[in-house]
Structures are given as C-alpha cells and as structure tokens.
Scaffold this motif. Structure first.
Motif, PDB file in Angstrom:
ATOM      1  N   LYS A 196      96.160  41.471  26.001  1.00 41.08           N
ATOM      2  CA  LYS A 196      96.438  40.905  25.039  1.00 41.08           C
ATOM      3  C   LYS A 196      96.747  41.854  23.462  1.00 41.08           C
ATOM      4  O   LYS A 196      96.290  42.828  22.560  1.00 41.08           O
ATOM      5  CB  LYS A 196      95.164  39.642  23.817  1.00 41.08           C
ATOM      6  N   ASN A 197      95.503  42.816  24.024  1.00 40.60           N
ATOM      7  CA  ASN A 197      95.236  44.283  23.108  1.00 40.60           C
ATOM      8  C   ASN A 197      95.898  44.842  23.441  1.00 40.60           C
ATOM      9  O   ASN A 197      96.056  45.709  22.729  1.00 40.60           O
ATOM     10  CB  ASN A 197      93.197  44.902  23.730  1.00 40.60           C
ATOM     11  N   GLN A 198      96.666  45.554  24.697  1.00 43.90           N
ATOM     12  CA  GLN A 198      97.420  46.528  24.805  1.00 43.90           C
ATOM     13  C   GLN A 198      98.973  45.862  23.404  1.00 43.90           C
ATOM     14  O   GLN A 198      99.592  46.200  22.930  1.00 43.90           O
ATOM     15  CB  GLN A 198      98.013  46.268  26.146  1.00 43.90           C
ATOM     16  N   TYR A 199      99.392  44.201  23.842  1.00 44.92           N
ATOM     17  CA  TYR A 199     100.283  43.984  22.827  1.00 44.92           C
ATOM     18  C   TYR A 199     100.066  44.380  21.218  1.00 44.92           C
ATOM     19  O   TYR A 199     100.315  44.573  20.505  1.00 44.92           O
ATOM     20  CB  TYR A 199     100.644  42.611  23.139  1.00 44.92           C
ATOM     21  N   LEU A 200      98.506  43.787  21.277  1.00 43.75           N
ATOM     22  CA  LEU A 200      98.026  44.222  19.351  1.00 43.75           C
ATOM     23  C   LEU A 200      98.424  46.330  19.807  1.00 43.75           C
ATOM     24  O   LEU A 200      98.547  46.350  18.154  1.00 43.75           O
ATOM     25  CB  LEU A 200      96.447  44.388  19.622  1.00 43.75           C
ATOM     26  N   ALA A 201      97.773  46.650  20.122  1.00 44.27           N
ATOM     27  CA  ALA A 201      98.250  48.135  20.344  1.00 44.27           C
ATOM     28  C   ALA A 201      99.842  48.811  20.623  1.00 44.27           C
ATOM     29  O   ALA A 201      99.735  49.456  19.292  1.00 44.27           O
ATOM     30  CB  ALA A 201      96.972  49.217  20.938  1.00 44.27           C
TER      31      ALA A 201
END
Length: 215
Positions: free
Chosen positions: A18-23
């Motif tokens: 999820k954090n990678q998608y946000l990044a």
C-alpha cells in the motif's frame, strides 16, 4: 529515499505494498515524463485495481510517451477493466503513434480473450484514419482477427517515404508472417525492397525477416 530509488525498488518487487502504491501516486503527481513512463512500464507486472487507477491517471498525461507506455501496459490487463477505456481513448488521442499503441493493445486483448465486435469498431475508424502508424496497426488487427488478405496492403508501406513508417511496417509484417503459411510472395517483395532500401535500420529489419522466414 528519492524518486528513482522508489521506482527501482518497485521494479524489483513481486508485490507492491500500500505504501509503495502511495509513493508511486505521489511521483505521478510530481515526477517527470521518464519517471511516469517507468511507472507505467513496471505496472505490467502488477495487474490489479490499484494499478488500474494509477494507469488511468497516466493515460491522461500531457506527454504522449507516458500515454504510449500506459496503453502498452494495459494490453496485458483483463478486458473487463480496459477494453471500453481503450476504445474511448482512440478518438481522444491526438498523437498518432500513441493512438497506434491503443489499436495494438485492443487487438492483443481481443485475440487473448476472444472479444467480439472489435473488427466492426475498427473498420469504422479505419476509414477515417490518416496516420500511417495507425493504418498499419489496423491492418495488423484485421489480419490477426481474421482477414488474411491484408499482407499485400501492409507491405506497400515498406516503400513509404518516412523510414520510421518503413520500420513499423517491417515489425507489423513480422507479426503477420508469423501467422500465415503463404509467405513466398511477400518474401520476394522484401528481397527486392532490400536492394533499394537506404536506411540501415530498415534494411536490418528486412534482412531479419528473410532470415527468420526464408527457406
């Protein structure tokens, strides 16, 4: 961690968090065209709804390179998520090379999932199309989706004044020849064309066709 490092790590990841998608989303909003194109490319290995959301943003980017990469990636996504979107983009896409990528991706999706009606839609659009890139993409589609009389029309583009078009025609012919048994006439045409070809890049592609399909 800078943007390039984030993209590099994502390229190596089997699954995006999820954090990678946000990044990646933040990079899409603030990054340059090369970074956004890299994101479109890496999402080819992450087929899911989160990726589709990011690709829907990239498909509206101002840079045609970003849009081309996006259309290319969408070719591997399920038709239920991409087909109608790509169909709607054909008439909106004003860059001829990017538009040809849409046609190619729709063709590949239709072949893979046996989507009905693509030829009917393409025939209507083909009549109005002026771009050689797009015409070649349509001819490829017509052949692969059932019209075996297209090779002669395609090979005529090997004589086009623009060597970029001739390169594209040779690549399209590779797809067509790979799906036909009657290739002797086309190979003879290619051999004659090689004698007149002035572009090293085009000649190289034509010789590769002879080597691949010649007896």
């Amino acid at each position: 961690m800078n943007k390039s490092e984030i993209i590099s790590i994502c390229k190596k990841s089997d699954t995006l968090t999820k954090n990678q998608y946000l990044a990646l989303y933040q990079i899409i909003l603030q990054g340059d065209s090369l970074e956004k194109s890299d994101i479109a490319d890496l999402l080819i290995n992450h087929v899911n709804k989160k990726s589709i959301y990011l690709l829907s943003i990239l498909g509206n980017d101002d840079d045609p390179l970003v849009r081309m990469c996006t259309y290319d990636t969408l070719a591997v996504y399920p038709a239920k998520f991409t087909y109608n979107y790509l169909i709607s983009r054909i008439s909106k896409e004003n860059d001829e090379l990017a538009r040809s990528y849409i046609i190619t991706s729709l063709t590949d999706i239709s072949l893979r999932e046996k989507v009905q009606g693509t030829i009917r839609i393409f025939k209507k659009l083909y009549i109005k199309e002026k771009s050689a890139y797009c015409i070649l993409a349509y001819l490829r589609a017509f052949y692969l989706l059932g019209n075996n009389q297209i090779i002669s029309k395609t090979r005529k583009y090997l004589t086009h004044s623009d060597y970029h078009i001739r390169c594209t025609a040779s690549m399209v012919l590779d797809d067509l020849l790979d799906n036909t048994q009657n290739i002797d006439e086309t190979l003879s045409f290619i051999k004659e064309r090689i004698k007149k070809e002035k572009s090293v890049a085009v000649e190289s592609k034509l010789r590769a066709l002879i080597k691949k399909y010649g007896k």
